[in-house]
Design an enzyme around this catalytic site. Structure first.
Site, PDB file in Angstrom:
ATOM      1  N   HIS A 290      36.850  57.255  37.579  1.00 41.30           N
ATOM      2  CA  HIS A 290      38.243  56.827  37.430  1.00 41.30           C
ATOM      3  C   HIS A 290      39.114  57.763  38.267  1.00 41.30           C
ATOM      4  O   HIS A 290      39.101  58.975  38.073  1.00 41.30           O
ATOM      5  CB  HIS A 290      38.637  56.898  35.947  1.00 41.30           C
ATOM      6  CG  HIS A 290      40.023  56.411  35.654  1.00 41.30           C
ATOM      7  ND1 HIS A 290      40.273  55.139  35.189  1.00 41.30           N
ATOM      8  CD2 HIS A 290      41.220  57.017  35.754  1.00 41.30           C
ATOM      9  CE1 HIS A 290      41.574  54.991  35.009  1.00 41.30           C
ATOM     10  NE2 HIS A 290      42.174  56.118  35.340  1.00 41.30           N
ATOM     11  N   HIS A 333      42.005  64.251  28.944  1.00 41.75           N
ATOM     12  CA  HIS A 333      42.344  65.393  29.780  1.00 41.75           C
ATOM     13  C   HIS A 333      43.526  66.182  29.225  1.00 41.75           C
ATOM     14  O   HIS A 333      44.258  65.730  28.349  1.00 41.75           O
ATOM     15  CB  HIS A 333      42.616  64.955  31.227  1.00 41.75           C
ATOM     16  CG  HIS A 333      43.902  64.218  31.464  1.00 41.75           C
ATOM     17  ND1 HIS A 333      44.189  62.990  30.926  1.00 41.75           N
ATOM     18  CD2 HIS A 333      44.979  64.541  32.232  1.00 41.75           C
ATOM     19  CE1 HIS A 333      45.369  62.568  31.336  1.00 41.75           C
ATOM     20  NE2 HIS A 333      45.888  63.503  32.128  1.00 41.75           N
ATOM     21  N   GLU A 339      53.809  64.569  30.980  1.00 41.31           N
ATOM     22  CA  GLU A 339      53.654  63.139  31.212  1.00 41.31           C
ATOM     23  C   GLU A 339      54.468  62.344  30.187  1.00 41.31           C
ATOM     24  O   GLU A 339      54.146  62.336  29.000  1.00 41.31           O
ATOM     25  CB  GLU A 339      52.182  62.735  31.132  1.00 41.31           C
ATOM     26  CG  GLU A 339      51.282  63.452  32.122  1.00 41.31           C
ATOM     27  CD  GLU A 339      49.827  63.040  31.987  1.00 41.31           C
ATOM     28  OE1 GLU A 339      49.549  62.011  31.327  1.00 41.31           O
ATOM     29  OE2 GLU A 339      48.958  63.752  32.519  1.00 41.31           O
ATOM     30  N   HIS A 363      53.249  63.465  26.530  1.00 49.26           N
ATOM     31  CA  HIS A 363      52.143  64.403  26.416  1.00 49.26           C
ATOM     32  C   HIS A 363      52.531  65.637  27.219  1.00 49.26           C
ATOM     33  O   HIS A 363      52.574  65.597  28.452  1.00 49.26           O
ATOM     34  CB  HIS A 363      50.848  63.772  26.930  1.00 49.26           C
ATOM     35  CG  HIS A 363      50.468  62.530  26.184  1.00 49.26           C
ATOM     36  ND1 HIS A 363      49.981  61.390  26.797  1.00 49.26           N
ATOM     37  CD2 HIS A 363      50.528  62.241  24.862  1.00 49.26           C
ATOM     38  CE1 HIS A 363      49.738  60.473  25.894  1.00 49.26           C
ATOM     39  NE2 HIS A 363      50.066  60.955  24.710  1.00 49.26           N
ATOM     40  N   HIS A 369      45.124  64.573  25.535  1.00 52.28           N
ATOM     41  CA  HIS A 369      45.372  63.166  25.271  1.00 52.28           C
ATOM     42  C   HIS A 369      44.334  62.338  26.018  1.00 52.28           C
ATOM     43  O   HIS A 369      43.537  62.846  26.799  1.00 52.28           O
ATOM     44  CB  HIS A 369      46.788  62.762  25.694  1.00 52.28           C
ATOM     45  CG  HIS A 369      47.133  63.114  27.106  1.00 52.28           C
ATOM     46  ND1 HIS A 369      47.419  64.399  27.525  1.00 52.28           N
ATOM     47  CD2 HIS A 369      47.235  62.337  28.221  1.00 52.28           C
ATOM     48  CE1 HIS A 369      47.702  64.409  28.810  1.00 52.28           C
ATOM     49  NE2 HIS A 369      47.587  63.161  29.261  1.00 52.28           N
TER      50      HIS A 369
END
Length: 436
Positions: A290, A333, A339, A363, A369
């Site tokens: 990803h 991560h 964020e 976050h 999260h």
């Protein structure tokens, strides 16, 4: 808002525009002649220092019926909806998720300025360093009122309801799944037809730019040709107007006896603009793993540290997922960036329940999260074949290298903070048994 508007296309271009009612309004050969055509006044709007390098220099020349300087003195407005005080609320490192922010109550008349509330931020506009994140919710057009931000740029993300934004440069229509950037000092007014709600990213450092593409090459992500700037459209009205200024995090108002939108012609590269998020050219993996969310960056405001942004505006649009032998949703991560996420429409793939359009999440730095337990289970067991991701969905992220502090309104007064957010990860089970 039904009439279709015209726009100039491109990002960072040198534009010129004159209202067709006054052909030849732009002076020839020079910016400030002794007498401008039609008896207009020449006025420069500078977005950078005069001596900024040519590639970074931002300015526009406006040719208007009256100069902006004609107004009564500014006086403070008692308003609690804006703040740059990041110390009045106790720090909170927990994962935060907000339920959809409220629309105005029945019987209330709230315009765009009155409907803005600061959720979080960092830094100080007096030293031109930092960001603030706001939400807006309104149901009333700004009548004979205009607004400008002395502190920085606004990136406006409508979530519900259309906006018609009248600027000194012309008119802009902005709908959900589109964004609009009103840069520092530009005067504007917002009209709505019904209720409207959305998000705003404010930057105190510099201006937004397109991210560098590096190995991607010359094309991809947000293409410059898809950004749109309004064409000149002047008002010649001798009515009383209120000019509202956001200055050092506070609001001030001044009266004047004419429309602030009296620009007959203009030229330059310091302009408001809009962009349709559906035109974003997504870059993604075609092999395995990803990719980092940076490949979804639409606009960025860089810091003095290379590769590190004061703020990035990132979207997660509909796309194909074809990765082999890969857990396809976002990985778990912890991040040295903050964020803040919002949802315009649909369901976000990593948290299909609880994260709703008109809501948000934060976050903070190094707060862990990732996908919730249900998403992890289904993605771990899903057949790995090409599939569509996020159809009917548009999620976005405001990401910053600064540590964002949540305001009292964001944590308590709005009453939208979800106290059970942490529970979405509690059902993640131990799977380790020591056997490969």
């Amino acid at each position: 808002m039904s009439s279709e508007l015209k726009y100039l296309c491109g990002f960072g271009n040198e534009f010129s525009s004159e209202d067709p009612r006054c052909p030849g309004a732009l002076p020839k050969k020079q910016n400030s002649p002794q007498k401008c055509p039609y008896g207009l006044y020449a006025e420069q709007l500078s977005g950078t220092a005069f001596t900024a390098p040519r590639l970074e220099n931002k300015r526009s020349w406006l040719y208007r019926i009256r100069p902006c300087v004609i107004h009564q003195p500014f006086t403070p407005i008692e308003a609690a909806n804006f703040t740059n005080d990041w110390t009045s609320n106790h720090p909170n490192p927990n994962q935060m998720r907000w339920k959809p922010f409220s629309f105005p109550n029945a019987g209330e008349s709230i315009n765009f300025i009155e409907g803005m509330q600061t959720i979080c931020g960092a830094g100080d506009p007096t030293v031109r360093h930092g960001v603030a994140i706001h939400v807006y919710s309104c149901n009333q057009s700004m009548k004979n009122i205009c607004f400008y931000n002395s502190d920085g740029d606004f990136l406006i993300v409508p979530q519900s309801g259309n906006l018609r934004i009248t600027t000194e440069f012309g008119k802009i229509d902005v709908s959900p799944a589109e964004i609009c950037v009103i840069q520092q000092g530009m005067r504007f007014s917002v009209s709505v037809n019904g209720v409207a709600r959305g998000y705003i990213l404010e930057i105190f450092n510099g201006h937004f730019d397109l991210p560098n593409l590096g190995p991607i090459g010359a094309n991809g992500l947000a293409n410059p040709r898809d950004f749109q700037t309004p064409v000149a459209h002047y008002e010649d009205k001798d009515d009383e107007y209120s000019i509202v200024s956001k200055y050092q995090g506070k609001l001030f108002s001044a009266k004047q006896n004419h429309s602030p939108f009296d620009v007959v012609a203009w030229h330059g590269n310091y302009v408001p603009y809009k962009y349709d998020l559906n035109k974003f050219m997504t870059i993604n993996t075609v092999s395995f793993d990803h990719c980092d969310p940076s490949i979804f960056t639409v606009l960025t405001c860089s810091s003095n540290k290379p590769g590190t942004a004061i703020a990035d505006f990132v979207i997660f649009p509909p796309r194909w997922s074809v990765a082999e032998n890969t857990f396809r949703p976002p990985y778990f991560h912890r991040n040295c960036m903050s964020e803040f996420m919002g949802l315009i429409t649909g369901k976000y793939e990593a948290k299909e329940d609880g994260f709703m359009p008109g809501g948000a999440s934060l976050h903070s730095m190094m707060t862990p999260h990732g996908p919730d337990a249900e998403c992890f289970k289904s993605a771990s067991e899903a057949p790995l074949k090409p599939c569509r991701v996020a159809d009917g969905t548009m999620a976005f992220m405001f990401e910053s290298s600064l540590s964002l502090s949540v305001t009292k309104w964001g944590e308590k007064i709005c009453q939208k903070l979800d106290p059970d957010y942490f529970k979405c990860w509690l059902n993640l089970k131990k799977q380790f048994n020591g056997i490969k």
